[in-house]
Design an enzyme around this catalytic site. Structure first.
Site, PDB file in Angstrom:
ATOM      1  N   SER A  34      -3.280   0.378  14.588  1.00 41.06           N
ATOM      2  CA  SER A  34      -4.019   1.623  14.767  1.00 41.06           C
ATOM      3  C   SER A  34      -4.358   1.767  16.238  1.00 41.06           C
ATOM      4  O   SER A  34      -4.504   0.767  16.954  1.00 41.06           O
ATOM      5  CB  SER A  34      -5.313   1.607  13.948  1.00 41.06           C
ATOM      6  OG  SER A  34      -6.176   2.658  14.339  1.00 41.06           O
TER       7      SER A  34
ATOM      8  N   TYR B 208     -12.958  -2.755  12.055  1.00 38.05           N
ATOM      9  CA  TYR B 208     -11.592  -2.289  11.790  1.00 38.05           C
ATOM     10  C   TYR B 208     -10.731  -2.428  13.043  1.00 38.05           C
ATOM     11  O   TYR B 208      -9.603  -2.944  12.985  1.00 38.05           O
ATOM     12  CB  TYR B 208     -11.632  -0.831  11.339  1.00 38.05           C
ATOM     13  CG  TYR B 208     -10.280  -0.202  11.136  1.00 38.05           C
ATOM     14  CD1 TYR B 208      -9.523  -0.490  10.003  1.00 38.05           C
ATOM     15  CD2 TYR B 208      -9.754   0.693  12.070  1.00 38.05           C
ATOM     16  CE1 TYR B 208      -8.274   0.095   9.814  1.00 38.05           C
ATOM     17  CE2 TYR B 208      -8.511   1.279  11.877  1.00 38.05           C
ATOM     18  CZ  TYR B 208      -7.776   0.981  10.757  1.00 38.05           C
ATOM     19  OH  TYR B 208      -6.547   1.555  10.576  1.00 38.05           O
TER      20      TYR B 208
ATOM     21  N   ILE C 130      -3.941  10.599  11.404  1.00 37.13           N
ATOM     22  CA  ILE C 130      -2.893  11.152  10.549  1.00 37.13           C
ATOM     23  C   ILE C 130      -3.464  12.306   9.734  1.00 37.13           C
ATOM     24  O   ILE C 130      -4.524  12.179   9.110  1.00 37.13           O
ATOM     25  CB  ILE C 130      -2.318  10.064   9.612  1.00 37.13           C
ATOM     26  CG1 ILE C 130      -1.739   8.916  10.452  1.00 37.13           C
ATOM     27  CG2 ILE C 130      -1.251  10.646   8.697  1.00 37.13           C
ATOM     28  CD1 ILE C 130      -1.293   7.723   9.628  1.00 37.13           C
TER      29      ILE C 130
ATOM     30  N   GLY D  63       0.811  -1.208   0.000  1.00 36.69           N
ATOM     31  CA  GLY D  63       0.000   0.000   0.000  1.00 36.69           C
ATOM     32  C   GLY D  63       0.846   1.260   0.000  1.00 36.69           C
ATOM     33  O   GLY D  63       0.472   2.271   0.585  1.00 36.69           O
TER      34      GLY D  63
END
Length: 262
Positions: free
Chosen positions: A149, A162, A195, A19
């Site tokens: 995360s 997630y 971010i 990615g």
């Protein structure tokens, strides 16, 4: 070059950043290139941004290439890693950055949503680590950095699946670090906070201000902060560090539940 500079010198090494064509992946790839590493990146759909990243990396004087890769298709993993190794001559660092981030309220999450999230963010990461460690171990060792995360520890109604996938990544990091130690492969994790990104105020109204108010450093995380953390964990400076999660969130998780009067 100083002794410290030598420890952060990746010249002759190859880093694979999944990615790496957009978002934080670009900054991660860039920071490895600045440290002298040749860099391979993957993309799933966005070829043009990936190729732009490749050109930027090459301008830094290193070899760089982009490869199309769907992380949820685990049968593609051996081919990807073999291709990277053949193209660059080695595979020394793997950064598992690729992932999906579809926000949905709990009652709207379907079985397909859950499976898609886990296939990409957890299952794909596991098999990438496994296949990379085989190749690294055969060549004397290497380093793997997984991207998690703060949602792994800080639940959100819109990101339950997630957060669960990232919690799985952090546990995988610990287990694989234990298993791969004998191969000379270290496995660590970086857990970013929010971010900064262009247009964020429009996409997430109010979140930026709220985050900065709660974070002791009073700012969002920069993508380069994540890249720097990855370079550190992959470098000899962290040669005794494995199985750890480094939180890079400007301290937002330190925000007290109650104010200082309580």
């Amino acid at each position: 070059m100083s002794e410290l500079g030598t420890l952060l010198n990746f010249s002759g090494k190859t880093a694979l950043v999944t990615g790496g064509g957009k978002g934080a992946g670009v900054a991660i790839a860039r920071q490895f290139a600045k440290a002298g590493a040749n860099v391979a990146i993957t993309y799933s759909r966005s070829k043009d941004p990936a190729m732009q990243t490749v050109e930027e990396l090459r301008a830094l004087g290193v070899k760089a290439e982009a490869f199309r890769f769907d992380q949820s298709r685990t049968e593609e993993i051996p081919t990807l890693l073999d291709t990277v190794t053949e193209h660059f001559g080695s595979l020394d660092v793997l950064v598992n950055n690729a992932g999906i981030y579809p926000a949905k309220m709990v009652m709207d999450i379907t079985a397909e949503d859950w499976d898609d999230m886990m296939d990409c963010n957890a299952r794909g990461v596991f098999f990438l680590c496994k296949e990379a460690a085989k190749r690294m171990g055969a060549c004397g060792g290497g380093a793997i950095v997984n991207i998690s995360s703060i949602n792994a520890d800080n639940p959100s109604d819109r990101l339950i699946h997630y957060g669960a996938s990232k919690a799985a990544v952090e546990m995988l990091t610990k287990g694989l670090a234990h298993s791969f130690g004998e191969l000379g492969v270290r496995v660590n994790c970086v857990a970013p906070g929010l971010i900064w990104a262009e247009g964020q105020e429009k996409n997430i109204p109010g979140w930026r201000e709220s985050y900065c108010e709660r974070a002791p450093l009073s700012r969002l995380v920069e993508a380069e902060d994540i890249g720097n953390a990855c370079v550190f964990l992959a470098s000899p400076l962290a040669s005794a560090v494995t199985g750890q999660t480094l939180t890079v969130d400007c301290g937002v998780l330190l925000a007290p539940c109650f104010d200082n009067r309580c």
